[in-house]
Design an enzyme around this catalytic site. Structure first.
Site, PDB file in Angstrom:
ATOM      1  N   TYR A 141       0.808  -1.222   0.000  1.00 44.40           N
ATOM      2  CA  TYR A 141       0.000   0.000   0.000  1.00 44.40           C
ATOM      3  C   TYR A 141       0.843   1.273   0.000  1.00 44.40           C
ATOM      4  CZ  TYR A 141      -3.941  -3.091   1.040  1.00 44.40           C
ATOM      5  OH  TYR A 141      -4.881  -4.072   0.983  1.00 44.40           O
ATOM      6  N   LYS A 191       3.526 -15.732   2.319  1.00 44.30           N
ATOM      7  CA  LYS A 191       3.464 -16.460   1.047  1.00 44.30           C
ATOM      8  C   LYS A 191       4.907 -16.766   0.658  1.00 44.30           C
ATOM      9  CE  LYS A 191       1.179 -17.997  -2.576  1.00 44.30           C
ATOM     10  NZ  LYS A 191       0.450 -19.271  -2.495  1.00 44.30           N
ATOM     11  N   ASP A 223      -2.831 -18.558   1.512  1.00 39.19           N
ATOM     12  CA  ASP A 223      -3.945 -19.247   0.846  1.00 39.19           C
ATOM     13  C   ASP A 223      -4.522 -20.323   1.757  1.00 39.19           C
ATOM     14  OD1 ASP A 223      -1.348 -20.103   0.407  1.00 39.19           O
ATOM     15  OD2 ASP A 223      -1.823 -21.233  -1.389  1.00 39.19           O
ATOM     16  N   ASP A 247      -5.312  -7.174   5.540  1.00 41.49           N
ATOM     17  CA  ASP A 247      -6.512  -6.465   5.107  1.00 41.49           C
ATOM     18  C   ASP A 247      -7.569  -7.479   4.665  1.00 41.49           C
ATOM     19  OD1 ASP A 247      -8.208  -4.482   4.330  1.00 41.49           O
ATOM     20  OD2 ASP A 247      -7.049  -3.806   2.615  1.00 41.49           O
ATOM     21  N   ASP A 251     -11.061  -9.109   7.088  1.00 39.77           N
ATOM     22  CA  ASP A 251     -12.459  -9.006   6.654  1.00 39.77           C
ATOM     23  C   ASP A 251     -13.105 -10.384   6.594  1.00 39.77           C
ATOM     24  OD1 ASP A 251     -12.425  -6.298   6.457  1.00 39.77           O
ATOM     25  OD2 ASP A 251     -13.178  -6.220   4.405  1.00 39.77           O
TER      26      ASP A 251
END
Ligand code: NAD
Length: 364
Positions: A141, A191, A223, A247, A251
């Site tokens: 970001y 990852k 994942d 992020d 959620d």
């Protein structure tokens, strides 16, 4: 004790839910004989209207002078033109930066009384109680280069995900410290099979873990984690991860609990306040809900629970925080609900009445 708190009610339902959290804080302070110094400042759309800026300098000063900050929500259709030079979200990013907040903490707890609100089976979500610790200031970001170039048919875009050893280590240390006050398990999510930043993340996470032999530690690929979160969510205690993965996963985890109106969050940095606890910014995870603003039906529980997190982490007032959390559980167990979490047979309360119901149950 003098609790100096800056309130940033913001836009939409923000002022309605922050008013109820302030009511609960006032009740706690009165009972315990603490002085409560609440100062309000402008952030987001209301700040743009009043000053032309999403984060006026006076707001930054007021937040920096306080021991902790409680935020409602910012944004709404009035300020959502993507071409507008100033946007409410800039206020959010700006205040996080000004306060040096690098970790976002989102507890996800499934209340027995609300178990049917989850889209997953009750036997899967029963007893879920986890904390997601997301890195907030690094990664994709903020990384440079970022941008696009070229014209059709040769348009290109690039994002960059930089992380330094120091950024990873401070986030992992915070996760381990928080785990010590919980069930003593940390899951680091990356990852590492594909990304270089993730391989550094994993290496540094293992180095930090050596200092916390009393905390169980594991790595999980992002994942796989997204799958385990809906298959065996009870296995998680503290999940620590980088900005982008956090992020998305936070959620997903929020949906385990079923309702946005129930979930608090905190953002913490290195800086300590006058009591030696971390200065922090506390806020519900939901937005400004313009569709229901001004109707006194918003659920204030996420903001009230954010105030409880503030008492625990920025003031060390664990008993007081526990009593707010118990009052929330008690209120739900008594069948009282706001409209967003209504179930058949429940008594529906408006925003101020829900605040009153929590205050009534504080010391039971
Ligand atoms: P939202 O969270 O505001 O609303 C989503 C849905 O959930 C709506 O139907 C809303 O009525 C409901 N809802 C949310 N909180 C509730 C509560 N406490 N009680 C009852 N119902 C509740 O998300 P959105 O609609 O995508 O965004 C609206 C605005 O909020 C946008 O401008 C967005 O940019 C902003 N936003 C701000 C923040 C923040 O300030 N941290 C976070 C997310 C969105």
């Amino acid at each position: 004790m003098n609790l100096s708190i800056c309130l940033l009610p913001g836009d939409g339902i923000g002022p309605e839910v922050v008013a109820e959290a302030a009511k609960v804080l006032r009740a706690v302070a009165d009972r315990k004989g603490y002085t409560l110094e609440l100062r309000e400042a402008l952030l987001g759309g209301c700040a743009i209207d009043a000053t032309g800026e999403a984060l006026p300098a006076a707001t930054t000063v007021a937040c920096q002078a306080a021991d902790a900050v409680l935020l409602g929500a910012v944004g709404g259709p009035k300020w959502s033109d993507p071409k507008a030079p100033v946007r409410p979200e800039q206020g959010l990013l700006g205040i996080r930066k000004a306060l040096g907040l690098f970790a976002n903490l989102r507890p996800v707890k499934v209340y027995d009384a609300l178990i049917d609100a989850s889209s997953l089976k009750p036997e899967v979500v029963h007893g879920v109680d986890m904390l997601i610790v997301r890195e907030l200031t690094g990664g994709a970001y903020f990384g440079q280069p970022q941008g696009r170039s070229g014209n059709p048919p040769n348009r290109q875009a690039v994002d960059t995900t930089p992380y330094t050893e120091a950024e990873i280590a401070r986030l992992m240390r915070m996760a381990f410290e928080l785990a010590r006050a919980r069930r003593r398990k940390v899951t680091s999510v990356d990852k590492a099979n594909v990304l270089a930043t993730s391989r550094l993340w994993r290496e540094v996470a293992h180095e930090v873990a050596v200092d916390y032999p009393d905390v169980q530690f594991e790595d999980v690929l992002v994942d796989a984690c997204s799958m385990y979160l809906i298959r065996t969510p009870r296995n998680y205690d503290v999940i620590a991860t980088e900005n982008l993965f956090g992020d998305i996963l936070s959620d997903e985890a929020a949906m385990l609990a079923g309702s946005m109106g129930m979930l608090p969050s905190a953002s913490l940095g290195e800086a300590l306040n006058q009591y030696g606890f971390r200065r922090g910014l506390y806020e519900p995870i939901h937005g400004s809900a313009p569709d229901i603003a001004g109707r006194a039906i918003a659920n204030p529980l996420a903001t009230i629970l954010s105030a409880a997190m503030m008492l625990r982490w920025s003031f060390g007032l664990n008993m007081e925080a526990d009593s707010i959390e118990r009052a929330v559980e008690g209120t739900l167990a008594d069948g009282l609900r706001c409209k967003d979490i209504a179930s058949p047979g429940a008594t529906i309360l408006g925003t101020p009445a829900m605040g009153d119901a929590i205050v009534e149950r504080l010391w039971r």
